[in-house]
Write an enzyme that holds these catalytic residues in place. Structure first.
Site, PDB file in Angstrom:
ATOM      1  N   GLU A   1       0.829  -1.208   0.000  1.00 28.79           N
ATOM      2  CA  GLU A   1       0.000   0.000   0.000  1.00 28.79           C
ATOM      3  C   GLU A   1       0.860   1.254   0.000  1.00 28.79           C
ATOM      4  O   GLU A   1       0.622   2.183   0.776  1.00 28.79           O
ATOM      5  CB  GLU A   1      -0.946  -0.004   1.221  1.00 28.79           C
ATOM      6  CG  GLU A   1      -1.874  -1.193   1.222  1.00 28.79           C
ATOM      7  CD  GLU A   1      -2.852  -1.212   2.396  1.00 28.79           C
ATOM      8  OE1 GLU A   1      -2.793  -0.301   3.241  1.00 28.79           O
ATOM      9  OE2 GLU A   1      -3.675  -2.131   2.444  1.00 28.79           O
TER      10      GLU A   1
ATOM     11  N   GLU B   1      -3.830  -9.047   0.560  1.00 25.11           N
ATOM     12  CA  GLU B   1      -4.182  -8.816   1.966  1.00 25.11           C
ATOM     13  C   GLU B   1      -5.698  -8.792   2.051  1.00 25.11           C
ATOM     14  O   GLU B   1      -6.341  -8.069   1.282  1.00 25.11           O
ATOM     15  CB  GLU B   1      -3.573  -7.494   2.438  1.00 25.11           C
ATOM     16  CG  GLU B   1      -3.706  -7.283   3.929  1.00 25.11           C
ATOM     17  CD  GLU B   1      -2.991  -6.025   4.389  1.00 25.11           C
ATOM     18  OE1 GLU B   1      -1.825  -5.799   3.991  1.00 25.11           O
ATOM     19  OE2 GLU B   1      -3.611  -5.253   5.132  1.00 25.11           O
TER      20      GLU B   1
HETATM   21  C1  GAL Z   1      -3.833  -2.503   5.671  1.00 32.51           C
HETATM   22  C2  GAL Z   1      -2.335  -2.489   5.922  1.00 32.51           C
HETATM   23  C3  GAL Z   1      -1.953  -3.303   7.126  1.00 32.51           C
HETATM   24  C4  GAL Z   1      -2.884  -3.012   8.259  1.00 32.51           C
HETATM   25  C5  GAL Z   1      -4.291  -3.315   7.822  1.00 32.51           C
HETATM   26  C6  GAL Z   1      -5.329  -3.200   8.892  1.00 32.51           C
HETATM   27  O1  GAL Z   1      -4.243  -1.418   4.953  1.00 32.51           O
HETATM   28  O2  GAL Z   1      -1.643  -2.991   4.826  1.00 32.51           O
HETATM   29  O3  GAL Z   1      -0.633  -3.014   7.490  1.00 32.51           O
HETATM   30  O4  GAL Z   1      -2.757  -1.683   8.577  1.00 32.51           O
HETATM   31  O5  GAL Z   1      -4.618  -2.444   6.788  1.00 32.51           O
HETATM   32  O6  GAL Z   1      -6.597  -3.427   8.349  1.00 32.51           O
END
Ligand code: GAL
Length: 837
Positions: free
Chosen positions: A438, A515
Site C-alpha cells: 500500500e 491482503e
Molecule cells: C492494511 C495495511 C496493514 C494493516 C491493515 C489493517 O491497509 O496494509 O498493514 O494496517 O490495513 O486493516
C-alpha cells in the site's frame, strides 16, 4: 614388528585424517554471538572505543528486544497523526499505534570476543540478520559500516579492523525514531549476529544461486552458480569446484567437478541431474543440499553448503498459480514479525509453534508483512512445508510515517532489495516476492508505475524464477495509472468486490488477494445483538468473536472465500492477520489501554480464536472441524436471544439445547459471488450461510448445547457438546511439547486453562495466576491475548483472559527435569513436568 608398524601407520593415518579434517574445518568457520553482550540505553560516542569500561552495563543475550520489557505507556511513541489510509482527515492522538512500548531512542551493545582462527590473509565478515535500527557498527573502535533499515540482513567486511590472535571489541549503536512505524517494530539486536572467517579466496555471503530449470518425474536438472571472490593477482584457472548434491538422508545423488575459466566472470556454473527427484511441497517439504568444495590447485580454499528444494512454480493466466504442475491456491496469512510476548526477539521454537498452529488450520502460505523475515522463519518454512511470500517495504519514496522508509528510499532501496533477494532466492518455500505494501506512491501516476517496474526489474535480475507482486489498496487509481498492470501478479489489498472489474481491465488475467479480511475479534468475547458492524467500539476495548465485525475498508472471511472459490483467475489470499501483533489496535486508535491488534485469527498468546475454526473448516479438508460458539456461560442472559454458530467442514448439522432440537442448518451452496454482493445480503449474512451454520434465534438457558453433524448423504457422522461450566476449581496445563532442547533457547508454550471441577473451561474466568519454574528451566514470559491488558509479559504472574493464557518456559543449557507450578487464589494448584535434553 610388523604389527607395531601397522599400528604406528594406523595412528599416523588417524593423525592425518584428523589434521586434514581440521584443515577442512578451518577454511570456513562461523560464530554466532549470543551470550555475554553488554547493553545500555545511554548514548555517548566513547561507547564505540575499545578501552571503554562497559562492566556496569546490563549483561544480555542476543537476540534481544530492549523494549518488550516495557513498561507500557500511552506516551511511548504517541503519534499525533491522521492515518489517511484509514480515512482519517484530521490528526488525532494515537495511543497504542506502535504498542505503547519503549522502543524509541538509542541503545548500545558491546561484546568482547576472540577469533583464534583469524590469521593473516584470512577474511572476516560480520553478518547481522537484522538490527533495529540505523545500525552503526564499530570493530575495535573503528567504524566498520552501517545499515539503517532494521528488518534487513546485512554483512560487513571487517577484515581490516579485526585483531589476529587477541581480544576484539564489537560495538553497535542503534537508534529508533518516533513516528517511524505503523506497528511495534521491536528494538535492538533482535536477530542473530554472526562472524564468518574464510580464506582470502572465498564464496561471499549468499554467494550461490540454485535453480531447477527442468523437472520431470524421472529427473530434475539442477543448476548451481557459485560466485567466487579471489585475490586479484591469482590465476582464475587455478580454481575448481567440486559439488555433491545430497538427498535428505545425506546420500549423494549427483556430483560434478568444474574448473573456473577466464570466461566465467568469476562464477562457477554447474549442471546436475538428480534422478527420481522428490519434489518440495507444503505437504512434503523435501530438501536437498549442495555441498561445494573449492580448490586452488589441490588446496581446499572454501566449503559452502546450499540447502534447496526441487519444485516448479508457474502462473497461468485464467487458471491460477501452479506448484509442480498442480493448481494451488494461497490459503495464506499475513504476519508481522513480532512473537507476541517475546517481542521482536527471534526464537526458533516460537516460530515453529506458529507454523504448526497455522498448518493445522490448513494454511499453506505466510506473507512476511511488511518487511524481510528472520532467516529462522524461512528455514522453518522450508523444513515444515509452508510457502512464503517475502515482502520488503511498507513505504517507498512517499511518506506514510514522518520518519519511515521514504527517508532511506533513494539511497538504500536497491541495496535492501538485493540483500533480501540473494538471501532467500534458494529457499524453496519462497514462491513470490512482494516489493511493497500500500505504498503512497500508488496515488502518483508519474512515479508509482515507474518505481514498480524498477523494483520488479531488480527482482527479475537477481532471481529470474519467481513472480513479483505488491499489495495495492486503491484499485481504481492503480488500474488507471498502470501501476497494477506493471506487476507480474497484481496483488490487491481488500475490496474483493472490485476483483471482477480489475480483472477485466488488467492484462495479467490473474488476481491475488495480497491482503484480505481484517475481521476483528477478541478470543472468547461475544457481543449482542449479533449484527454486522464496522469499526465498532466497546467500553472494554474488545471486538465480538461472532466474527461479524470488521474495519471500514475491510470485510468478513466469507467475502474472500467466495471470490477465490467462484472466480477461476483468483489465486488465493493472505488474511490480515494469522496472529495478533503488538500495535495497531484498530478501531481503538485513541483509546488506551489497547496495545495490540484485534485482527488475528490467533490471539497474541498464540491461542486460536473462534475464527481459526472457520478458516480450518474451509481450508483443512483432511481433518474434521466441528466447533461451537459462543461459550455457554451467560448468567443473566437466561431467555435472551443468544445465537449459536457452528464452524464445520460438514455440510449440515442439527443443534440441541438441553435436548431440544433447534433445527437443522445446511450450508447454502446456491449463494454465489454475484447473488450475494448487495448490502442487504451483507446485513443478512447471506455469504455466511454458505460457509457457517447459524442459529440466529436460539435463547440462552444454562445446560448443554449439542451439535450433530451430517455428511452429504444425510448420515449423522459426528457430534459435539458444550456445557455451562461451574465455578473455577483447578488449572489444566497443556504444553505444546514436553521434550525440549537443553540449549538455553528452547521454549515450551503451556496453555493454562481455568476449569471447573469436571475439567470444563470457565470461559469468563479472569483469575490472577502465578508461576514458578523449578529445575533446568526458567519462566520466560506469558500472554493472555487481551489487547487491553497492560500487565508485564515477563513477570511470573498474569490474569487469565476468557479463562485462558499461555505461559512460556525456557530451558537452560544444561539437561534436566523442569517443573512448572501454577497457582491462583481459590484454585487447586496446577503442575507440569517437562524434560530438557
Ligand atoms: C492494511 C495495511 C496493514 C494493516 C491493515 C489493517 O491497509 O496494509 O498493514 O494496517 O490495513 O486493516
Amino acid at each position: 614388528m610388523k604389527k607395531s608398524l601397522f599400528i604406528l601407520l594406523a595412528l599416523l593415518m588417524n593423525c592425518f585424517v584428523s589434521v586434514s579434517v581440521g584443515a577442512v574445518d578451518t577454511v570456513r568457520t562461523k560464530h554466532t554471538f549470543e551470550k555475554g553482550w553488554k547493553f545500555t540505553r545511554e548514548d555517548e560516542t566513547v561507547f564505540s572505543q575499545t578501552n571503554f569500561d562497559d562492566s556496569p552495563w546490563q549483561t544480555v543475550t542476543v537476540p534481544h528486544d530492549w523494549a518488550i520489557y516495557g513498561p507500557f505507556s500511552v506516551h511511548n511513541d504517541q503519534q499525533k497523526v491522521a492515518i489517511s489510509q484509514d480515512g482519517q482527515k484530521e490528526a488525532m492522538e494515537h495511543a497504542g499505534r506502535t504498542g505503547g512500548l519503549p522502543f524509541v531512542g538509542t541503545g548500545w551493545y558491546r561484546l568482547d570476543f576472540e577469533v583464534p582462527e583469524f590469521t593473516k590473509g584470512k577474511k572476516a565478515t560480520l553478518i547481522f540478520d537484522g538490527a533495529m535500527s540505523h545500525a552503526q557498527v564499530y570493530v575495535n573502535g573503528k567504524n566498520a559500516g552501517e545499515w539503517p533499515y532494521g528488518y534487513n540482513s546485512f554483512y560487513l567486511d571487517v577484515t581490516p579492523y579485526l585483531n589476529a590472535g587477541s581480544k576484539n571489541t564489537l560495538a553497535v549503536r542503534l537508534e529508533n525514531e518516533t513516528e517511524s512505524s505503523r506497528w511495534y517494530p521491536g528494538a535492538g539486536l533482535y536477530r542473530n549476529v554472526h562472524l564468518v572467517v574464510s580464506e582470502d579466496a572465498h564464496v561471499p555471503v549468499w554467494g550461490t544461486q540454485v535453480t531447477t530449470p527442468v523437472i520431470t518425474d524421472s529427473f530434475a536438472h539442477v543448476h548451481l552458480n557459485t560466485t567466487w571472490v579471489m585475490p586479484g593477482e591469482k590465476d582464475v584457472a587455478s580454481y575448481r569446484i567440486v559439488t555433491e548434491i545430497k538427498d535428505a538422508n545425506g546420500k549423494m545423488v549427483s556430483r560434478e567437478e568444474e574448473p573456473l575459466s577466464k570466461f566465467d566472470n568469476k562464477v562457477f556454473s554447474q549442471d546436475f541431474v538428480v534422478e527420481n527427484p522428490v519434489l518440495w511441497t507444503p505437504e512434503t517439504p523435501y530438501l536437498y543440499m549442495a555441498e561445494s568444495k573449492i580448490y586452488e590447485g589441490n588446496e581446499l580454499k572454501d566449503e559452502y553448503k546450499t540447502s534447496f528444494g526441487i519444485r516448479s512454480i508457474k502462473i497461468i493466466p485464467d487458471k491460477g498459480f501452479f506448484l509442480n504442475g498442480k493448481r494451488t491456491q494461497f490459503k495464506g496469512v499475513c504476519n508481522h514479525h513480532d512473537l507476541g510476548p517475546l517481542g521482536a526477539a527471534v526464537n526458533d521454537a516460537a516460530i515453529r509453534r506458529q507454523i504448526r498452529v497455522l498448518k493445522d488450520m490448513g494454511c499453506n502460505a505466510i506473507r512476511t508483512s511488511h518487511n524481510m523475515p528472520a532467516p529462522e522463519l524461512v528455514k522453518a518454512c522450508d523444513e515444515m512445508g509452508m510457502m512464503v511470500m517475502v515482502e520488503t517495504f511498507d513505504e517507498w519514496a512517499t511518506a506514510k510515517c514522518a520518519n519511515g522508509y521514504h527517508k532511506l528510499f533513494d539511497q538504500w532501496v536497491e541495496k535492501d532489495l538485493v540483500n533480501v533477494l540473494r538471501h532467500y532466492r534458494n529457499n524453496p518455500s519462497v514462491v513470490m516476492w512482494c516489493v511493497g505494501n500500500e505504498v503512497s506512491d500508488q496515488w502518483n501516476g508519474d512515479l508509482g508505475p515507474k518505481l514498480s517496474r524498477r523494483l520488479q526489474d531488480i527482482c527479475h535480475r537477481e532471481d529470474p524464477t519467481r513472480p513479483v507482486t505488491q499489495g495495492m489498496d486503491i484499485p481504481d487509481a492503480v488500474v488507471n495509472n498502470n501501476m497494477a498492470a506493471v506487476m507480474d501478479v497484481p496483488g490487491f489489498n481488500y475490496r474483493p468486490h472490485k476483483y471482477q472489474e480489475n480483472y477485466k481491465k488488467l492484462p495479467q488475467q490473474i488476481i491475488l488477494g495480497s491482503e484480505t479480511a481484517s475481521t476483528l475479534s477478541s478470543r472468547g468475547i461475544y457481543k449482542f445483538p449479533v449484527t454486522r458492524a464496522w469499526m465498532k467500539k466497546y467500553e472494554d476495548h474488545q471486538a465480538s468473536s461472532y466474527d461479524v465485525e470488521s474495519c471500514g475498508w475491510s470485510n468478513l472471511p466469507e467475502d474472500d472465500f467466495i471470490q477465490h472459490e467462484d472466480l477461476p483467475y483468483c489465486i488465493g489470499e493472505f488474511v490480515w492477520t494469522g496472529f495478533d501483533y503488538l500495535g495497531e489496535p484498530t478501531p481503538y486508535y485513541t483509546d488506551w489501554p489497547s496495545h495490540s491488534s484485534l485482527f488475528g485469527i490467533v490471539d497474541l498468546a498464540g491461542l486460536p480464536k473462534d475464527r481459526y475454526y472457520l478458516y480450518r473448516s474451509h481450508w483443512n479438508k483432511k481433518e474434521e472441524t466441528l466447533h461451537i460458539l459462543p461459550h455457554w456461560n451467560w448468567k443473566g442472559r437466561e431467555g435472551e436471544i443468544t445465537p449459536v454458530f457452528v464452524y464445520t467442514n460438514y455440510p449440515s448439522a442439527e443443534l440441541f439445547i438441553n435436548g431440544k432440537s433447534q433445527g437443522r442448518r445446511t450450508k447454502d451452496l446456491s449463494v454465489t459471488v454475484d447473488n450475494s454482493a448487495d448490502s442487504v445480503s451483507m446485513m443478512n449474512f447471506k455469504r455466511q450461510q454458505r460457509y457457517r451454520l447459524m442459529w440466529m434465534d436460539t435463547k440462552y438457558e444454562p445446560g448443554v448445547v449439542k451439535v450433530v453433524a451430517y455428511d452429504e448423504n444425510g448420515n449423522a457422522v459426528a457430534q459435539k457438546e458444550m456445557y455451562t461450566a461451574g465455578e473455577p476449581h483447578h488449572l489444566e496445563l497443556v504444553p505444546d511439547r514436553t521434550l525440549l532442547k537443553a540449549d538455553g533457547k528452547d521454549l515450551c508454550f503451556v496453555t493454562v486453562k481455568v476449569v471447573d471441577k469436571d475439567g470444563r473451561l470457565c470461559p469468563v474466568a479472569d483469575n490472577e495466576l502465578r508461576f514458578k519454574v523449578k529445575g533446568a528451566g526458567t519462566y520466560h514470559a506469558g500472554a493472555n491475548g487481551n489487547p487491553a491488558s497492560l500487565e508485564s509479559f515477563q513477570l511470573p504472574k498474569m490474569k487469565a483472559f476468557s479463562g485462558m493464557m499461555t505461559a512460556i518456559v525456557q530451558t537452560q543449557d544444561k539437561p534436566g527435569d523442569i517443573t512448572l507450578e501454577v497457582t491462583g487464589k481459590g484454585l487447586k494448584k496446577g503442575s507440569l513436568s517437562l524434560r530438557s535434553e
